[in-house]
Design a protein around this motif. Structure first.
Motif, PDB file in Angstrom:
ATOM      1  N   PRO A  27      10.255  -3.031  -2.943  1.00  0.00           N
ATOM      2  CA  PRO A  27       9.702  -2.339  -4.115  1.00  0.00           C
ATOM      3  C   PRO A  27       8.525  -1.431  -3.759  1.00  0.00           C
ATOM      4  CG  PRO A  27       9.966  -4.696  -4.549  1.00  0.00           C
ATOM      5  CD  PRO A  27      10.163  -4.499  -3.071  1.00  0.00           C
ATOM      6  N   GLU A  28       8.440  -0.335  -4.460  1.00  0.00           N
ATOM      7  CA  GLU A  28       7.322   0.579  -4.274  1.00  0.00           C
ATOM      8  C   GLU A  28       6.014  -0.146  -4.577  1.00  0.00           C
ATOM      9  OE1 GLU A  28       5.736   4.937  -5.908  1.00  0.00           O
ATOM     10  OE2 GLU A  28       7.647   4.083  -6.619  1.00  0.00           O
ATOM     11  N   GLY A  29       5.011   0.074  -3.748  1.00  0.00           N
ATOM     12  CA  GLY A  29       3.724  -0.571  -3.921  1.00  0.00           C
ATOM     13  C   GLY A  29       3.554  -1.839  -3.111  1.00  0.00           C
ATOM     14  N   THR A  30       4.652  -2.346  -2.523  1.00  0.00           N
ATOM     15  CA  THR A  30       4.547  -3.532  -1.677  1.00  0.00           C
ATOM     16  C   THR A  30       3.676  -3.217  -0.468  1.00  0.00           C
ATOM     17  OG1 THR A  30       6.756  -4.288  -2.315  1.00  0.00           O
ATOM     18  CG2 THR A  30       5.853  -5.191  -0.281  1.00  0.00           C
ATOM     19  N   GLU A  31       2.821  -4.147  -0.119  1.00  0.00           N
ATOM     20  CA  GLU A  31       1.997  -3.992   1.084  1.00  0.00           C
ATOM     21  C   GLU A  31       2.815  -4.497   2.274  1.00  0.00           C
ATOM     22  OE1 GLU A  31      -1.590  -6.515   2.371  1.00  0.00           O
ATOM     23  OE2 GLU A  31      -2.481  -4.870   1.238  1.00  0.00           O
ATOM     24  N   LEU A  32       3.081  -3.630   3.226  1.00  0.00           N
ATOM     25  CA  LEU A  32       3.936  -3.981   4.362  1.00  0.00           C
ATOM     26  C   LEU A  32       3.351  -3.407   5.638  1.00  0.00           C
ATOM     27  CD1 LEU A  32       7.759  -4.084   4.535  1.00  0.00           C
ATOM     28  CD2 LEU A  32       6.567  -2.664   6.205  1.00  0.00           C
TER      29      LEU A  32
END
Length: 385
Positions: A27-32
């Motif tokens: 998902p967009e916004g996930t910290e990876l």
């Protein structure tokens, strides 16, 4: 993920020989992030390309509606040992908020490989600017060593996953265990705490670190031996080596690095506690310095790189608690300066000591009061006439 300027010929070689992580549905916004780098996932993200072969740490944190300022969840990580031109495929599991590598079929991976050039514009390049730093923190770690230390689940979670020891869903269940019902009146905080179910860690999620002996001396030891083994932890260190690293004692440095990286990047506080125990064990083992010379020469290198990565905001406060590092390293430098210690180790330890003194302004000189003899006051003897 921002594009990195790179020599075109080097970039082509890395594209052809580097490994690729294809991560679908994140998902967009996930910290990876991978290794020493972290980003916030954008709408076009499909993975990471041009990853150098070797051991890497992929980590991620789910985000709760980032478009509305939602919070980022606890970090989860997984170690991956990547081969040249390797392709790893994972999908985001929305229910678990986790990456799932388990359902990747070989045929699907080959289809991804065949269409890799079309996928290229959705892949972020591995940031080579931090590769040297990552290698310096993990050069003693091996795939086998990581497999033996990490949880059986393969996932390293910042927060422990727990379950109730007993399933007490109903009032009758609690009465059978002599516990008050949930709807009875609570008269104090202590009583409230006692009503909470006892928890245990979910099987398969526990770190599997080496067990450090609680007893520093052998069975049947004399008082003199007990005193010596309490001041010099070589016996306890040798117990750990004989049990876990008999074939190659230097692999204990891999565990030291695994614990450090799991805390520094994986945010696992349990790993910091184990790193602290290992540092204490290694640094306070005087006799072992002569028995395991190469181990101690390499220990200085490992600690040099680890202490160089202490972030000034939060980690230094933990390290400084109770003056742990300065007092532990003070003993190490004192042992390393002994006349029976190898000259190369003695010289390297002295340079390391000077480096730390200059960088952190740590004082490793012993306090004269600590070296003074201890005066023991005996109780007054009363005689009966």
């Amino acid at each position: 993920m921002a594009e990195v300027e790179m020599d075109p010929e080097l970039a082509l070689g890395l594209f052809e020989e580097g490994a690729t992580l294809v991560l679908l549905g994140v998902p967009e916004g996930t910290e990876l992030g991978i290794d020493y780098n972290t980003w916030q996932v954008g709408p076009r993200f499909r993975g990471v390309k041009m990853i150098p072969p070797g051991l890497h740490f992929l980590h991620y944190s789910a985000s709760n509606r980032p478009d509305r300022g939602g919070e980022v969840g606890p970090r989860t990580g997984v170690f991956l040992n990547l081969k040249p031109r390797d392709i790893r495929l994972a999908r985001w599991d929305g229910a678990e908020e986790d990456l799932d590598f388990s359902n990747s079929q070989e045929e699907e991976v080959e289809r991804v490989r065949a269409g890799l050039r079309d996928l290229d514009r959705f892949l972020g390049p591995y940031p080579y600017g931090t590769l040297r730093k990552w290698v310096s923190l993990t050069d003693r770690m091996t795939e086998e060593g990581v497999r033996s230390l990490q949880p059986l689940s393969g996932k390293i979670c910042a927060f422990a996953q727990v379950l109730p020891e007993l399933a007490l869903r109903h009032t009758q269940d609690r009465l059978e265990q002599n516990l008050p019902s949930y709807d009875s009146e609570c008269h104090s905080m202590q009583e409230g705490l006692e009503r909470l179910p006892k928890m245990k860690q979910r099987p398969g999620t526990e770190m599997r670190f080496s067990e450090i002996p609680k007893q520093n001396y052998p069975e049947g030891a004399t008082p003199a031996q007990i005193t010596r083994c309490s001041m010099d932890l070589s016996y306890a260190l040798q117990c750990v080596i004989d049990r876990y690293y008999k074939q190659d004692p230097q692999q204990i440095l891999g565990e030291l690095q695994f614990a450090f990286v799991s805390f520094l990047i994986g945010n696992v506080y349990e790993s910091f506690e184990h790193w602290q125990k290992l540092v204490n064990l290694l640094c306070r083992s005087e006799e072992a310095m002569q028995r395991h010379l190469s181990l101690y020469l390499n220990l200085i290198s490992v600690l040099y790189h680890q202490l160089g990565e202490i972030p000034p905001d939060f980690f230094v406060d933990i390290v400084s608690k109770d003056n742990f590092l300065t007092s532990t390293l003070q003993e190490f430098f004192s042992f390393a300066a002994g006349p029976d210690v190898d000259a190369t180790l003695r010289k390297r330890a002295e340079k390391f000591k000077s480096h730390l003194t200059k960088k952190f302004r740590w004082d490793f000189e012993p306090d004269p009061e600590e070296c003074a003899p201890v005066v023991v006051e005996l109780p007054e003897v009363v005689t009966l006439d």
